[in-house]
Design a protein around this motif. Sequence first.
Motif, PDB file in Angstrom:
ATOM      1  N   UNK A 131       0.838  -1.196   0.000  1.00  0.00           N
ATOM      2  CA  UNK A 131       0.000   0.000   0.000  1.00  0.00           C
ATOM      3  C   UNK A 131       0.873   1.247   0.000  1.00  0.00           C
ATOM      4  N   UNK A 132       0.589   2.157  -0.940  1.00  0.00           N
ATOM      5  CA  UNK A 132       1.279   3.447  -1.014  1.00  0.00           C
ATOM      6  C   UNK A 132       0.411   4.494  -0.312  1.00  0.00           C
ATOM      7  N   UNK A 133       0.947   5.082   0.762  1.00  0.00           N
ATOM      8  CA  UNK A 133       0.170   6.046   1.541  1.00  0.00           C
ATOM      9  C   UNK A 133       0.850   7.403   1.682  1.00  0.00           C
ATOM     10  N   UNK A 134       2.087   7.484   1.224  1.00  0.00           N
ATOM     11  CA  UNK A 134       2.798   8.760   1.306  1.00  0.00           C
ATOM     12  C   UNK A 134       3.844   8.829   0.208  1.00  0.00           C
ATOM     13  N   UNK A 135       4.224  10.035  -0.168  1.00  0.00           N
ATOM     14  CA  UNK A 135       5.319  10.222  -1.109  1.00  0.00           C
ATOM     15  C   UNK A 135       6.652  10.011  -0.400  1.00  0.00           C
ATOM     16  N   UNK A 136       7.709   9.914  -1.190  1.00  0.00           N
ATOM     17  CA  UNK A 136       9.040   9.759  -0.625  1.00  0.00           C
ATOM     18  C   UNK A 136       9.432  11.052   0.104  1.00  0.00           C
ATOM     19  N   UNK A 137      10.070  10.898   1.240  1.00  0.00           N
ATOM     20  CA  UNK A 137      10.565  12.007   2.058  1.00  0.00           C
ATOM     21  C   UNK A 137       9.451  12.855   2.679  1.00  0.00           C
ATOM     22  N   UNK A 138       8.236  12.319   2.712  1.00  0.00           N
ATOM     23  CA  UNK A 138       7.139  13.019   3.396  1.00  0.00           C
ATOM     24  C   UNK A 138       7.224  12.669   4.877  1.00  0.00           C
ATOM     25  N   UNK A 139       8.085  13.381   5.573  1.00  0.00           N
ATOM     26  CA  UNK A 139       8.358  13.052   6.982  1.00  0.00           C
ATOM     27  C   UNK A 139       7.182  13.405   7.888  1.00  0.00           C
ATOM     28  N   UNK A 140       6.344  14.349   7.452  1.00  0.00           N
ATOM     29  CA  UNK A 140       5.196  14.724   8.274  1.00  0.00           C
ATOM     30  C   UNK A 140       4.190  13.577   8.360  1.00  0.00           C
ATOM     31  N   UNK A 143       5.695  10.764  10.398  1.00  0.00           N
ATOM     32  CA  UNK A 143       5.660  11.031  11.833  1.00  0.00           C
ATOM     33  C   UNK A 143       4.292  10.729  12.437  1.00  0.00           C
ATOM     34  N   UNK A 144       3.254  10.796  11.593  1.00  0.00           N
ATOM     35  CA  UNK A 144       1.899  10.486  12.051  1.00  0.00           C
ATOM     36  C   UNK A 144       1.583   8.992  11.951  1.00  0.00           C
ATOM     37  N   UNK A 145       2.587   8.204  11.544  1.00  0.00           N
ATOM     38  CA  UNK A 145       2.378   6.771  11.417  1.00  0.00           C
ATOM     39  C   UNK A 145       1.789   6.348  10.089  1.00  0.00           C
ATOM     40  N   UNK A 146       1.744   7.272   9.135  1.00  0.00           N
ATOM     41  CA  UNK A 146       1.212   6.965   7.794  1.00  0.00           C
ATOM     42  C   UNK A 146       2.388   6.576   6.913  1.00  0.00           C
ATOM     43  N   UNK A 147       2.481   5.305   6.596  1.00  0.00           N
ATOM     44  CA  UNK A 147       3.666   4.812   5.895  1.00  0.00           C
ATOM     45  C   UNK A 147       3.274   3.890   4.758  1.00  0.00           C
ATOM     46  N   UNK A 148       4.212   3.613   3.886  1.00  0.00           N
ATOM     47  CA  UNK A 148       4.027   2.636   2.808  1.00  0.00           C
ATOM     48  C   UNK A 148       4.336   1.249   3.349  1.00  0.00           C
ATOM     49  N   UNK A 149       3.535   0.257   2.935  1.00  0.00           N
ATOM     50  CA  UNK A 149       3.607  -1.071   3.539  1.00  0.00           C
ATOM     51  C   UNK A 149       3.769  -2.145   2.468  1.00  0.00           C
ATOM     52  N   UNK A 150       4.337  -3.274   2.876  1.00  0.00           N
ATOM     53  CA  UNK A 150       4.371  -4.466   2.042  1.00  0.00           C
ATOM     54  C   UNK A 150       4.622  -5.670   2.949  1.00  0.00           C
ATOM     55  N   UNK A 151       4.848  -6.840   2.342  1.00  0.00           N
ATOM     56  CA  UNK A 151       5.138  -8.056   3.109  1.00  0.00           C
ATOM     57  C   UNK A 151       6.073  -8.939   2.308  1.00  0.00           C
ATOM     58  N   UNK A 152       6.698  -9.889   2.979  1.00  0.00           N
ATOM     59  CA  UNK A 152       7.553 -10.850   2.285  1.00  0.00           C
ATOM     60  C   UNK A 152       6.733 -11.661   1.287  1.00  0.00           C
ATOM     61  N   UNK A 153       5.494 -11.995   1.664  1.00  0.00           N
ATOM     62  CA  UNK A 153       4.609 -12.732   0.743  1.00  0.00           C
ATOM     63  C   UNK A 153       4.404 -11.952  -0.552  1.00  0.00           C
TER      64      UNK A 153
END
Length: 270
Positions: A131-140, A143-153
Amino acid sequence: MEQRITTLIQESPYNVHLFIKNLTTNQLLISHQLETSFSSASLIKVPILLALLSYIEKNKLSLNSTLTISPTDWVDFSVISEQRLTQSTFYDLLLWMIITSDNTATNVLIDVVGMEYLNDYFQHIGLQDTLLQRKMMDVERLAKGIDNRTSARDMAHLYTQIYQQELLTPPYNKLVIDILSRQRIHDSLKRYLVEDVRLAHKTGGLDTVDHDVGIFYTNAVDYSMGVFITNVTDNDQARQLIGRLSKVVYDQLVKRKGEKDEGYRYSHDC
């Protein structure tokens, strides 16, 4: 091999996710924490690469088409920003996004299609946890816990499809592998390999995560491997661990098979 890998994981102070897959036989050899999601860091750039190439194909665009880059797009850790570029081709942006993990290039490409399009594409190709939830270097947002996610699967599934060249038309499938093979960052999976092995891969790292995942093309066997480390406090130590795990796998799947083949030929030549 499995026992040595288990020991290395158990001895690590960090949280390790891992898969090893024989692509020649399509057999998953070893997995650890396959389904747990984590911060993707720059691994997200590989499905973005595929999504953009799919978009370019469907809309009959040229890889040599020029995109405008605003100075407001420039972010740190970017050769685009270093050169103060205000325009670039699709091809160059896609290339820099992967081989140097360029953040400006990535953000410009995200804006071409939008996050919703990208996330829809990720689901379309069978990625369940990416899931893409933020652009690169969007530290704000980070900091709010909104991050890009993936899994080994998801990464195992993605690199199997890349290897099988089934996501795009043949020229673009080959282009994906070519770009991944031109990766310039080799401080993890290839860290302790003496041989000049071909590896089509992508790294990802933040202060608390270090990842590397890719396809090894060898004379003995083609295999994919991903090591994803979270809760990191020392990035170089984490990359050393990835290197050690990779060397165990390479020595077992490639070097030992090569030695057995040499021994077989030698005994028959005699």
